[in-house]
Design a protein around this motif. Sequence first.
Motif, PDB file in Angstrom:
ATOM      1  N   ARG A  37      30.641 -38.891   0.132  1.00 56.42           N
ATOM      2  CA  ARG A  37      31.077 -38.535   1.481  1.00 56.42           C
ATOM      3  C   ARG A  37      30.302 -37.347   2.037  1.00 56.42           C
ATOM      4  O   ARG A  37      30.813 -36.587   2.855  1.00 56.42           O
ATOM      5  CB  ARG A  37      32.583 -38.265   1.474  1.00 56.42           C
ATOM      6  CG  ARG A  37      33.369 -39.478   1.015  1.00 56.42           C
ATOM      7  CD  ARG A  37      34.763 -39.088   0.505  1.00 56.42           C
ATOM      8  NE  ARG A  37      35.551 -38.377   1.477  1.00 56.42           N
ATOM      9  CZ  ARG A  37      36.102 -38.911   2.548  1.00 56.42           C
ATOM     10  NH1 ARG A  37      35.943 -40.205   2.783  1.00 56.42           N
ATOM     11  NH2 ARG A  37      36.806 -38.194   3.390  1.00 56.42           N
ATOM     12  N   GLN A  81      26.852 -34.590  -9.174  1.00 58.24           N
ATOM     13  CA  GLN A  81      26.906 -33.862  -7.918  1.00 58.24           C
ATOM     14  C   GLN A  81      28.319 -33.415  -7.616  1.00 58.24           C
ATOM     15  O   GLN A  81      28.550 -32.316  -7.110  1.00 58.24           O
ATOM     16  CB  GLN A  81      26.397 -34.743  -6.765  1.00 58.24           C
ATOM     17  CG  GLN A  81      24.909 -34.998  -6.797  1.00 58.24           C
ATOM     18  CD  GLN A  81      24.099 -33.737  -6.634  1.00 58.24           C
ATOM     19  OE1 GLN A  81      24.458 -32.847  -5.874  1.00 58.24           O
ATOM     20  NE2 GLN A  81      23.003 -33.631  -7.363  1.00 58.24           N
ATOM     21  N   GLY A  82      29.256 -34.243  -7.931  1.00 59.89           N
ATOM     22  CA  GLY A  82      30.643 -33.894  -7.688  1.00 59.89           C
ATOM     23  C   GLY A  82      31.051 -32.649  -8.464  1.00 59.89           C
ATOM     24  O   GLY A  82      31.789 -31.802  -7.978  1.00 59.89           O
ATOM     25  N   ARG A  83      30.505 -32.514  -9.687  1.00 63.45           N
ATOM     26  CA  ARG A  83      30.848 -31.333 -10.488  1.00 63.45           C
ATOM     27  C   ARG A  83      30.222 -30.078  -9.941  1.00 63.45           C
ATOM     28  O   ARG A  83      30.676 -28.970 -10.191  1.00 63.45           O
ATOM     29  CB  ARG A  83      30.392 -31.544 -11.934  1.00 63.45           C
ATOM     30  CG  ARG A  83      31.343 -32.376 -12.755  1.00 63.45           C
ATOM     31  CD  ARG A  83      30.938 -32.335 -14.217  1.00 63.45           C
ATOM     32  NE  ARG A  83      29.740 -33.106 -14.473  1.00 63.45           N
ATOM     33  CZ  ARG A  83      29.758 -34.397 -14.792  1.00 63.45           C
ATOM     34  NH1 ARG A  83      30.896 -35.037 -14.866  1.00 63.45           N
ATOM     35  NH2 ARG A  83      28.644 -35.050 -15.020  1.00 63.45           N
ATOM     36  N   ALA A  84      29.140 -30.226  -9.166  1.00 61.22           N
ATOM     37  CA  ALA A  84      28.416 -29.056  -8.675  1.00 61.22           C
ATOM     38  C   ALA A  84      28.915 -28.587  -7.319  1.00 61.22           C
ATOM     39  O   ALA A  84      28.388 -27.641  -6.767  1.00 61.22           O
ATOM     40  CB  ALA A  84      26.919 -29.373  -8.583  1.00 61.22           C
ATOM     41  N   LEU A  85      29.957 -29.228  -6.797  1.00 59.46           N
ATOM     42  CA  LEU A  85      30.410 -28.886  -5.456  1.00 59.46           C
ATOM     43  C   LEU A  85      30.921 -27.455  -5.397  1.00 59.46           C
ATOM     44  O   LEU A  85      31.645 -26.996  -6.272  1.00 59.46           O
ATOM     45  CB  LEU A  85      31.544 -29.819  -5.026  1.00 59.46           C
ATOM     46  CG  LEU A  85      31.143 -31.194  -4.503  1.00 59.46           C
ATOM     47  CD1 LEU A  85      32.377 -31.996  -4.173  1.00 59.46           C
ATOM     48  CD2 LEU A  85      30.270 -31.064  -3.274  1.00 59.46           C
ATOM     49  N   ARG A  86      30.531 -26.768  -4.357  1.00 60.25           N
ATOM     50  CA  ARG A  86      31.098 -25.440  -4.150  1.00 60.25           C
ATOM     51  C   ARG A  86      32.247 -25.523  -3.166  1.00 60.25           C
ATOM     52  O   ARG A  86      33.304 -24.950  -3.352  1.00 60.25           O
ATOM     53  CB  ARG A  86      29.996 -24.514  -3.616  1.00 60.25           C
ATOM     54  CG  ARG A  86      30.467 -23.079  -3.433  1.00 60.25           C
ATOM     55  CD  ARG A  86      29.392 -22.260  -2.757  1.00 60.25           C
ATOM     56  NE  ARG A  86      29.861 -20.935  -2.450  1.00 60.25           N
ATOM     57  CZ  ARG A  86      29.678 -19.882  -3.244  1.00 60.25           C
ATOM     58  NH1 ARG A  86      29.057 -20.014  -4.374  1.00 60.25           N
ATOM     59  NH2 ARG A  86      30.125 -18.696  -2.891  1.00 60.25           N
ATOM     60  N   ARG A  87      32.001 -26.185  -2.076  1.00 59.70           N
ATOM     61  CA  ARG A  87      33.032 -26.332  -1.073  1.00 59.70           C
ATOM     62  C   ARG A  87      32.985 -27.757  -0.590  1.00 59.70           C
ATOM     63  O   ARG A  87      31.918 -28.253  -0.301  1.00 59.70           O
ATOM     64  CB  ARG A  87      32.773 -25.394   0.107  1.00 59.70           C
ATOM     65  CG  ARG A  87      33.670 -25.635   1.297  1.00 59.70           C
ATOM     66  CD  ARG A  87      34.946 -24.861   1.205  1.00 59.70           C
ATOM     67  NE  ARG A  87      35.954 -25.359   2.102  1.00 59.70           N
ATOM     68  CZ  ARG A  87      37.011 -24.656   2.492  1.00 59.70           C
ATOM     69  NH1 ARG A  87      37.168 -23.426   2.066  1.00 59.70           N
ATOM     70  NH2 ARG A  87      37.909 -25.168   3.284  1.00 59.70           N
ATOM     71  N   TRP A  88      34.099 -28.410  -0.539  1.00 57.73           N
ATOM     72  CA  TRP A  88      34.063 -29.761  -0.027  1.00 57.73           C
ATOM     73  C   TRP A  88      35.165 -29.944   1.009  1.00 57.73           C
ATOM     74  O   TRP A  88      36.253 -29.410   0.878  1.00 57.73           O
ATOM     75  CB  TRP A  88      34.200 -30.791  -1.147  1.00 57.73           C
ATOM     76  CG  TRP A  88      35.507 -30.832  -1.848  1.00 57.73           C
ATOM     77  CD1 TRP A  88      36.507 -31.720  -1.661  1.00 57.73           C
ATOM     78  CD2 TRP A  88      35.957 -29.939  -2.885  1.00 57.73           C
ATOM     79  NE1 TRP A  88      37.547 -31.444  -2.505  1.00 57.73           N
ATOM     80  CE2 TRP A  88      37.251 -30.371  -3.263  1.00 57.73           C
ATOM     81  CE3 TRP A  88      35.393 -28.834  -3.527  1.00 57.73           C
ATOM     82  CZ2 TRP A  88      37.985 -29.735  -4.249  1.00 57.73           C
ATOM     83  CZ3 TRP A  88      36.125 -28.195  -4.505  1.00 57.73           C
ATOM     84  CH2 TRP A  88      37.398 -28.643  -4.865  1.00 57.73           C
ATOM     85  N   THR A  89      34.803 -30.664   2.037  1.00 57.52           N
ATOM     86  CA  THR A  89      35.770 -30.944   3.091  1.00 57.52           C
ATOM     87  C   THR A  89      35.622 -32.388   3.498  1.00 57.52           C
ATOM     88  O   THR A  89      34.638 -33.032   3.163  1.00 57.52           O
ATOM     89  CB  THR A  89      35.539 -30.062   4.334  1.00 57.52           C
ATOM     90  OG1 THR A  89      34.192 -30.303   4.785  1.00 57.52           O
ATOM     91  CG2 THR A  89      35.716 -28.609   4.024  1.00 57.52           C
ATOM     92  N   GLN A  90      36.595 -32.888   4.223  1.00 57.72           N
ATOM     93  CA  GLN A  90      36.505 -34.265   4.667  1.00 57.72           C
ATOM     94  C   GLN A  90      35.331 -34.391   5.611  1.00 57.72           C
ATOM     95  O   GLN A  90      35.297 -33.772   6.658  1.00 57.72           O
ATOM     96  CB  GLN A  90      37.795 -34.657   5.366  1.00 57.72           C
ATOM     97  CG  GLN A  90      37.847 -36.123   5.728  1.00 57.72           C
ATOM     98  CD  GLN A  90      39.202 -36.527   6.266  1.00 57.72           C
ATOM     99  OE1 GLN A  90      40.092 -35.699   6.372  1.00 57.72           O
ATOM    100  NE2 GLN A  90      39.363 -37.779   6.611  1.00 57.72           N
ATOM    101  N   GLY A 119      39.440 -40.867   1.211  1.00 53.35           N
ATOM    102  CA  GLY A 119      39.130 -39.495   0.846  1.00 53.35           C
ATOM    103  C   GLY A 119      40.091 -38.895  -0.160  1.00 53.35           C
ATOM    104  O   GLY A 119      39.774 -37.937  -0.856  1.00 53.35           O
TER     105      GLY A 119
END
Lengths: 183, 367
Positions: A37, A81-90, A119
């Motif tokens: 997303r 990549q999901g593990r490396a997320l710092r900030r995630w928003t819709q 989501g």
Amino acid sequence: MRRDLVEAASRGDHEAFEVLATSAGDRLYAVARLILRSADLAEDAVQEAFVRAWQQLPSLRDPDRFDAWLYRLVVNACADQGRALRRWTQQVRSLPLDVAIGDATGSVADREQLERGFGRLKPEQRAVIVLHYYSGFTASEIGQILGIPDGTARSRLHYAIEAMRAALEADARQPAVARNRTA
Amino acid sequence: MTTDERFDESISIWLEQTAPTRLPDRVLDATFERTRRSRQQVRWGGLLGAMHLTRSTLVLGGSATIVVAAVLALSPRVTQPAVGELPTTPDAWSRVSIDSRWATAQVDALVAGPRGLLAILGETGSHEMQLSVSTDGRTWRLVPNEQFPSDAVLLPPPGSLRLPAVGTTHGFLFVAEGNDVWASEDGYRWQRLTDRARDQDLRAGRVLAVAVGGPGLIAVGSDNKAWYSEDGSDWTQAEVPAPPTASFEAQGLPAPIVSMQGVAVSGETYLAWGTARSSRDSNDGMQETVLWTSGDGKSWANVPDEEGIEPLRTVVAGPGGFVATDMNGIDDARAIRFSADGRSWETVDAFGSRVPSYDEGLVSSVA
């Protein structure tokens, strides 16, 4: 022809690899972007998947499994990549609905419900949903792609679908005020 | 059309309408620039003929690279065989292969002990693991899994990609899921030293990384937990302060869940790194890098995040300090950072445009 390209690439023919990657890039990117997303993360995931494909291609014993193997690499790269997320928003804006839509669901609100419901899923659930509903793989094929037993793949798909239903039902139960705020 | 069929169709149509149509050309351009500079893993199948085991090229960090034939040194606390000078030219290195039971595999970790090397192999694309030992770095033998109560012993703990393992003066040690501590003199025969049932200090949190240091061994893990032990058989929880939460509060997020994911030792300075993560739901959350330092492994202090350090990918320690790469993206501007004390960091520009790429990481080696 394609098998020849895979075999050539596995022997170090970079031009052959470029042809394979170019032909697969669009659909793998679509899968990654639907799972993650996020356009940026999806681009990173696709690039990582292709780099790993180049490096590990000599170890692929069956050239006819190249496409399925690529899907596995991109799903794994999405997980990284999901593990490396710092900030995630819709990321509603990163998935512009700028095409003419023959909308069988009947309304923009339904699409937004699907967006929100999707989501709410975990990345691994989104992966099986995308592989099944977008890429058209059966549960058995998903199992082969992900390197998991048939039964596990069927179970994972079943629970992902149930989770999607539950997410949609939960969204439908949201107060009318909250729904209107997102319209 | 049944309700299920309508549901299925609505999802398919929505995904089809939502999916992007084209991968940007710059992504493929960047990909091919990297692959042209990257080696393929060598295929050994043709050479092995009828052997039922497949070989995995010895790699460091997931990419096919090369490895020195000498024993790698680790912490100065480890008693180790005499090591000659490290090779300084490419042709002084030798490529080594390690048998595995999978079609594709990688070396997730390499640990040095007084009697040789322990390699922790992982199947590419799964979490399955296998141990292999060598006394000279050239010839390897797989460690039988039957001595462990189940294959689950050799799984990385949730929240970690690797089995926490370390070389000690007595041999090797790893911490399995459930905080079971296993030790071996030779890396081939293993025994369980302790577990949660026997040591109440191991009942909270999951060990994610372990290093030689402090009173003997130091470990860090989930839930803001750290431990220390003299010999691995009796562990004590270390003092670890809660990380600052102001940035999360400013975003209206709950207090973060903290995970100490790695630990490195430089002299008498210990560095731990990890993440603080908070979310409101699966669509809205935040994650920050957290660093800690300690002078004894028993008590830790937060490192103020003044520079907004990105999540660290690889950290190695030497006698002069710590070197780390972070995950600020996959372009050539990937940052290499150095710190003498684990608290003040500077960006290193030693490689120019030839910064190690995503998969190549850094060799974990101290001389």
